[in-house]
Enzyme design. Structure first.
Site, PDB file in Angstrom:
ATOM      1  N   THR A  76      -6.451  -2.728  -2.020  1.00 25.13           N
ATOM      2  CA  THR A  76      -6.265  -1.362  -2.365  1.00 25.13           C
ATOM      3  C   THR A  76      -4.684  -1.349  -2.547  1.00 25.13           C
ATOM      4  O   THR A  76      -4.410   0.120  -3.085  1.00 25.13           O
ATOM      5  CB  THR A  76      -6.703  -0.376  -1.298  1.00 25.13           C
ATOM      6  N   GLY A  77      -3.833  -2.132  -2.302  1.00 25.02           N
ATOM      7  CA  GLY A  77      -2.626  -1.971  -2.745  1.00 25.02           C
ATOM      8  C   GLY A  77      -2.288  -2.222  -4.206  1.00 25.02           C
ATOM      9  O   GLY A  77      -2.878  -2.621  -4.897  1.00 25.02           O
TER      10      GLY A  77
ATOM     11  N   ASN B  49      -4.968 -11.967  14.253  1.00 27.70           N
ATOM     12  CA  ASN B  49      -4.130 -12.990  13.662  1.00 27.70           C
ATOM     13  C   ASN B  49      -2.886 -12.157  13.628  1.00 27.70           C
ATOM     14  O   ASN B  49      -1.765 -13.257  13.863  1.00 27.70           O
ATOM     15  CB  ASN B  49      -4.434 -13.128  12.115  1.00 27.70           C
TER      16      ASN B  49
ATOM     17  N   TYR C 131     -14.724   1.458   9.844  1.00 29.28           N
ATOM     18  CA  TYR C 131     -13.482   1.651   9.780  1.00 29.28           C
ATOM     19  C   TYR C 131     -13.014   2.214  11.281  1.00 29.28           C
ATOM     20  O   TYR C 131     -12.167   1.648  12.005  1.00 29.28           O
ATOM     21  CB  TYR C 131     -13.025   2.858   9.061  1.00 29.28           C
TER      22      TYR C 131
ATOM     23  N   ASP D  97       0.252  -9.107   1.795  1.00 28.50           N
ATOM     24  CA  ASP D  97      -0.798  -8.163   1.004  1.00 28.50           C
ATOM     25  C   ASP D  97      -1.751  -8.861   0.131  1.00 28.50           C
ATOM     26  O   ASP D  97      -1.469  -9.409  -0.445  1.00 28.50           O
ATOM     27  CB  ASP D  97      -0.056  -6.653   0.530  1.00 28.50           C
TER      28      ASP D  97
ATOM     29  N   GLY E 130      -1.347 -12.618  17.099  1.00 23.77           N
ATOM     30  CA  GLY E 130      -1.016 -13.924  17.471  1.00 23.77           C
ATOM     31  C   GLY E 130       0.376 -14.567  16.716  1.00 23.77           C
ATOM     32  O   GLY E 130       0.843 -15.216  17.598  1.00 23.77           O
TER      33      GLY E 130
ATOM     34  N   GLY F  15       0.618  -1.350   0.054  1.00 19.43           N
ATOM     35  CA  GLY F  15      -0.013  -0.058  -0.011  1.00 19.43           C
ATOM     36  C   GLY F  15       0.725   1.296  -0.118  1.00 19.43           C
ATOM     37  O   GLY F  15       2.055   1.147  -0.008  1.00 19.43           O
TER      38      GLY F  15
ATOM     39  N   VAL G 205      -4.878 -11.259   5.360  1.00 20.49           N
ATOM     40  CA  VAL G 205      -4.532 -11.366   6.738  1.00 20.49           C
ATOM     41  C   VAL G 205      -5.571 -11.609   8.027  1.00 20.49           C
ATOM     42  O   VAL G 205      -5.550 -11.927   8.915  1.00 20.49           O
ATOM     43  CB  VAL G 205      -3.485 -10.416   7.406  1.00 20.49           C
TER      44      VAL G 205
ATOM     45  N   LYS H 158     -10.893  -0.097  13.998  1.00 22.41           N
ATOM     46  CA  LYS H 158      -9.465   0.592  14.576  1.00 22.41           C
ATOM     47  C   LYS H 158      -9.472   0.540  16.152  1.00 22.41           C
ATOM     48  O   LYS H 158      -8.558   0.368  16.930  1.00 22.41           O
ATOM     49  CB  LYS H 158      -9.078   1.985  14.040  1.00 22.41           C
TER      50      LYS H 158
END
Ligand code: NAD
Ligand code: UDP
Length: 312
Positions: free
Chosen positions: A36-37, A100, A146, A32, A103, A11, A58, A150
């Site tokens: 959007t990247g 994840n 969003y 990735d 972890g 990204g 991910v 976050k």
């Protein structure tokens, strides 16, 4: 030298971060899913044997062979246009993706770095926003997918820190711009600069009195690395504290690009924050960091990038 996993490494910010990590001798494992990247952001890194790329979502289980020293979780779409287009993947990468990556860091005994956002402050009632402010977020509005993802990601990160003793860093990123942004990502700098270059009207939403504070990408990455290398968990705001209304920004863009574009007013999106400016006291006292690049300089570099990408 560290072995660093960067999620979202293809990204805008993740690719600049990867450049800087490799330049200082670190190894970068980029994960990735390219939602959007873009491969164009990282193709210059493929000749470097300290860089590897795996296409992976991910939000699903992550497996990385060998030791890992640092996990930097930047994967997440970040443009308000995407909040409606891909709302559920955004919730998943903020929640499941953070779980994840935490972890993975726990399994490897690695340091964990979370890219959080000024959006955790929502439409702020405190101005400028210090890290101690808890925010004013509408959980069920279009931006909630969003913002709340976050906020959950920050809560999960702190839970791993407290419960598992994980070494963590949280950066709250304020609006950042620069080369490698997508011309069509819908964010204000991308829209205004490409519109100005094409001679089209600059689309100011609402009456243009809402404010933002814009940080150039090189400053942003320097701040993130200062936090990563520090002993502070954060959260710490990284951004630029020069505040502009969107009408002011439009006029700066027109001046910097030498454009003859006019301004067109369009409806204000739902829950659009009325103002935003970072309180940078923590960043300056704890990290000895401050932004160095002014808006005109940064916009000129960004305009050069967009001009080459859109073939002008
Ligand atoms: P970007 O869209 O350019 O980069 C995000 C990257 O994450 C992309 O390459 C995308 O393909 C990848 N990605 C998204 N979901 C994924 C998934 N499930 N699995 C794997 N990869 C996935 O956006 P950016 O501006 O570079 O933002 C990077 C990070 O910084 C994000 O976490 C964003 O929330 C945060 N942030 C950015 C800004 C800003 O102004 N640029 C402001 C606040 C926070
Ligand atoms: N905006 C605008 N015109 C555009 C795109 C955005 O006036 O073409 C405004 C938007 O309403 C917001 C500000 O610019 O007030 C910043 O929008 P952006 O999408 O870049 O990020 P945000 O800070 O809202 O997440």
């Amino acid at each position: 030298m560290a072995r660093v996993v960067v999620t979202g490494g293809a990204g805008f910010l993740g690719s600049h971060l990867s450049d800087r990590l490799l330049a200082r001798g670190d190894e970068v494992i980029c994960l990735d899913n390219l939602v959007t990247g873009s491969m164009a952001n990282i193709e210059h890194l493929f000749g470097d044997d300290r860089f590897s790329f795996t296409r992976h979502d991910v939000s699903n289980h992550i497996w990385v062979p060998g030791p890992v020293d640092v996990v930097m979780h930047l994967a997440s779409p970040a443009s308000p246009v995407d909040f409606q287009r891909i709302s559920i993947p955004i919730l998943k990468v903020g929640a499941l993706g953070t779980h994840n990556t935490l972890g993975l860091a726990k399994e490897k005994g690695a340091k964990f770095f979370l890219a959080s956002t000024s959006e955790v402050y929502g439409d702020p009632e405190v101005h400028p926003q210090p890290e101690t402010y808890w925010g004013n977020v509408n959980p069920i509005g279009p931006r909630g997918v969003y913002d709340e993802a976050k906020r959950f990601a920050e809560a999960m990160t702190m839970a791993y820190h407290r419960h598992h003793g994980l070494d963590v860093r949280i950066v709250r990123i304020f609006n950042t711009y620069g080369p490698r942004m997508r011309p069509d990502d819908g964010r204000v700098v991308s829209n205004f600069v490409t519109q100005a270059l094409r001679g089209l009207p600059l689309t100011v939403y609402g009456d243009g009195s809402q404010s933002r504070s814009f940080c150039y990408v090189d400053d942003q990455i320097a701040g993130q690395l200062a936090l990563l290398d520090s002993d502070h968990s954060g959260p710490i705001n990284i951004g630029n504290d020069q505040e502009y209304t969107m009408l002011e920004l439009a006029n700066v863009v027109i001046r910097v690009t030498g454009s003859s574009s006019e301004i067109a007013f369009e409806p204000l999106p739902t829950d659009d924050p009325t103002r935003r400016r970072p309180d940078l006291t923590e960043a300056s006292t704890k990290l000895s960091w401050k932004p160095l690049i002014d808006l005109e300089t940064g916009l000129a570099r960004t305009a050069d990038h967009f001009a080459s990408v859109i073939g002008l």
